[in-house]
Design a protein around this motif. Structure first.
Motif, short mmCIF file in Angstrom:
data_model
loop_
_atom_site.label_atom_id
_atom_site.label_comp_id
_atom_site.label_asym_id
_atom_site.label_seq_id
_atom_site.Cartn_x
_atom_site.Cartn_y
_atom_site.Cartn_z
N TYR A 18 29.84 23.38 35.85
CA TYR A 18 30.12 23.19 37.27
C TYR A 18 30.74 21.82 37.53
CZ TYR A 18 29.44 22.39 42.21
OH TYR A 18 29.65 22.10 43.52
N THR A 21 35.13 23.02 41.19
CA THR A 21 36.41 23.73 41.25
C THR A 21 36.24 25.16 40.76
OG1 THR A 21 37.06 23.06 39.01
CG2 THR A 21 37.69 21.58 40.81
N ALA A 22 37.17 26.01 41.13
CA ALA A 22 37.13 27.41 40.70
C ALA A 22 37.29 27.51 39.19
CB ALA A 22 38.23 28.20 41.41
N LYS A 23 36.52 28.42 38.60
CA LYS A 23 36.56 28.63 37.15
C LYS A 23 36.99 30.07 36.90
CE LYS A 23 34.95 24.56 36.49
NZ LYS A 23 35.90 23.52 36.19
N THR A 48 33.22 29.41 42.11
CA THR A 48 33.04 27.96 42.00
C THR A 48 31.59 27.57 41.77
OG1 THR A 48 32.80 27.73 44.39
CG2 THR A 48 35.01 27.45 43.49
#
Length: 80
Positions: A18, A21-23, A48
């Motif tokens: 984490y 941001t988007a993963k 996210t």
């Protein structure tokens, strides 16, 4: 009548930490370069938040069919 050919979909980049941001997962195909629709727990937006998300990648092509599924994990970051 033209037959639909089988395509192989491979998922990668399924473990993240984490950071707000988007993963997203990476999907590659064989044959290479086919368009792939990727969803996370049924949503098209990459997650996210910390957690586990069911990933499904499906080939979007008139001549090929294929899909893969796995789990994307976003782990808690180390405390500083």
């Amino acid at each position: 009548m033209v037959s639909i050919a089988a395509a192989t979909v491979t998922l990668a980049d399924l473990a993240h930490v984490y950071d707000g941001t988007a993963k997203s997962a990476t999907a590659t195909t064989d044959p290479a370069g086919l368009a792939v629709d990727v969803t996370y727990d049924g949503n098209s937006a990459a997650p996210t938040a910390v957690g586990e998300y069911a990933v499904v990648a499906t080939v979007v092509d008139d001549d090929y069919a294929g899909s893969a599924s796995d789990t994307l994990v976003i782990a808690k970051a180390d405390q500083t």
